[in-house]
Write a protein that holds these residues in place. Sequence first.
Motif, PDB file in Angstrom:
ATOM      1  N   HIS A  97     113.304 -20.010  25.435  1.00  0.00           N
ATOM      2  CA  HIS A  97     112.522 -18.830  25.782  1.00  0.00           C
ATOM      3  C   HIS A  97     111.336 -19.188  26.681  1.00  0.00           C
ATOM      4  O   HIS A  97     111.046 -18.478  27.653  1.00  0.00           O
ATOM      5  CB  HIS A  97     112.037 -18.134  24.511  1.00  0.00           C
ATOM      6  N   ASP A  98     110.657 -20.283  26.359  1.00  0.00           N
ATOM      7  CA  ASP A  98     109.503 -20.721  27.153  1.00  0.00           C
ATOM      8  C   ASP A  98     109.880 -20.955  28.611  1.00  0.00           C
ATOM      9  O   ASP A  98     109.134 -20.595  29.527  1.00  0.00           O
ATOM     10  CB  ASP A  98     108.922 -22.026  26.594  1.00  0.00           C
ATOM     11  N   GLU A 103     109.234 -19.802  33.987  1.00  0.00           N
ATOM     12  CA  GLU A 103     110.045 -20.032  35.185  1.00  0.00           C
ATOM     13  C   GLU A 103     110.142 -21.527  35.506  1.00  0.00           C
ATOM     14  O   GLU A 103     110.031 -21.959  36.656  1.00  0.00           O
ATOM     15  CB  GLU A 103     109.477 -19.251  36.386  1.00  0.00           C
ATOM     16  N   SER A 104     110.362 -22.327  34.455  1.00  0.00           N
ATOM     17  CA  SER A 104     110.408 -23.781  34.602  1.00  0.00           C
ATOM     18  C   SER A 104     111.747 -24.241  35.170  1.00  0.00           C
ATOM     19  O   SER A 104     112.800 -23.685  34.842  1.00  0.00           O
ATOM     20  CB  SER A 104     110.166 -24.455  33.253  1.00  0.00           C
ATOM     21  N   ASP A 105     111.683 -25.280  36.001  1.00  0.00           N
ATOM     22  CA  ASP A 105     112.894 -25.838  36.609  1.00  0.00           C
ATOM     23  C   ASP A 105     113.408 -27.068  35.880  1.00  0.00           C
ATOM     24  O   ASP A 105     114.590 -27.385  35.965  1.00  0.00           O
ATOM     25  CB  ASP A 105     112.616 -26.231  38.072  1.00  0.00           C
ATOM     26  N   MET A 106     112.505 -27.804  35.194  1.00  0.00           N
ATOM     27  CA  MET A 106     112.887 -29.045  34.527  1.00  0.00           C
ATOM     28  C   MET A 106     112.444 -29.038  33.072  1.00  0.00           C
ATOM     29  O   MET A 106     111.413 -28.465  32.720  1.00  0.00           O
ATOM     30  CB  MET A 106     112.251 -30.258  35.216  1.00  0.00           C
ATOM     31  N   ARG A 114     118.063 -22.256  32.116  1.00  0.00           N
ATOM     32  CA  ARG A 114     117.983 -21.028  32.916  1.00  0.00           C
ATOM     33  C   ARG A 114     118.355 -21.273  34.371  1.00  0.00           C
ATOM     34  O   ARG A 114     118.855 -20.368  35.056  1.00  0.00           O
ATOM     35  CB  ARG A 114     116.585 -20.417  32.829  1.00  0.00           C
ATOM     36  N   MET A 115     118.139 -22.505  34.854  1.00  0.00           N
ATOM     37  CA  MET A 115     118.505 -22.844  36.225  1.00  0.00           C
ATOM     38  C   MET A 115     120.017 -22.982  36.387  1.00  0.00           C
ATOM     39  O   MET A 115     120.547 -22.853  37.486  1.00  0.00           O
ATOM     40  CB  MET A 115     117.816 -24.139  36.653  1.00  0.00           C
TER      41      MET A 115
END
Length: 338
Positions: A97-98, A103-106, A114-115
């Motif tokens: 969820h975080d 909008e984290s990539d790593m 999510r990526m």
Amino acid sequence: MGVVLNLEGSKRENASIEKLIELTHKDMARVNELILSKAGSDVQMIPEVANHLISSGGKRLRPMLTLAAAQMFGYSGDGHVKLATSVEFMHTATLLHDDVVDESDMRRGKRTARMIWGNQASVLVGDFLLGQAFRMMVEVGSLEALDILSAAASVIAEGEVMQLGVAKNLDTTEDDYLAVIKAKTAALFSAAAEVGPVIADASKTDRAALRSYGTNLGLAFQLIDDALDYGGNTKDLGKNVGDDFREGKVTLPVILSYRRGTGAEREFWKSAIENDQSDDAALEKARGLMAKHGAIGDTIGRARHFGEIARDALAPLPKSAQKNALLDVIDFCISRVT
């Protein structure tokens, strides 16, 4: 040349969680089996997304706390294995969820779920893991343990919403920020440490000791994460250095630097945090201002303070291998800054 932030004096030699790993390795093998079993589903995407994060190399510190705390008070059933697995699923769901919210990539050196699968899948698989966690809690049959972990789930969600409220807000105070991390990070550490003695029928005093230990350990852990985002490296962090800065997160190093800054420096922070002027050059300037005002060192100092409170919480308990291992965890969490 990049700014070098002074983290000297923050590391204790030979700090490790090897004792904790040794004491819990048999039970953790059962936890790992249960994780794989409960993360399974006939819906193909669910195990794919879940296993992507579950298998990505996290130390599983929180479930080990549950196991060691149960052992400390002589627990001999298998409920601690299910509760430890529940704790890990709660943590994994929170990470899924975080990463969507931030909008984290790593994450842990890998592309976030999510990526790969998208935001919707990440959120829904997180919800699936929470559901599995609560099913296991019910199977244990301890209403008190269920109450502690379900309350923690609510507090964590509140913490995430609180964090949204302080995002990009440079009027955030240190007390405001501590309230956020107490909810979003420390609550699960606290619950993980407390449910072990609960199912072992330990006294209320002993339960309170482990609850306090977990809360303060969690605060120390998050504050070190705050410091590492500006003073660490990508390999140690498992994410890009400066991600908090680029996401406009008002963490303690930012709060301290902003409060202590000149008028011109405060204008820089407003431009960087509130107006998203947070490129690599801005990050280097931010690190320079943190060095100038001692913000990283003081953040580590706060972490040490909470680490000592965690240490004091365990002081009245009888000597045991488990107690020693939990004390080592404090040093390990703080020693992550190098």
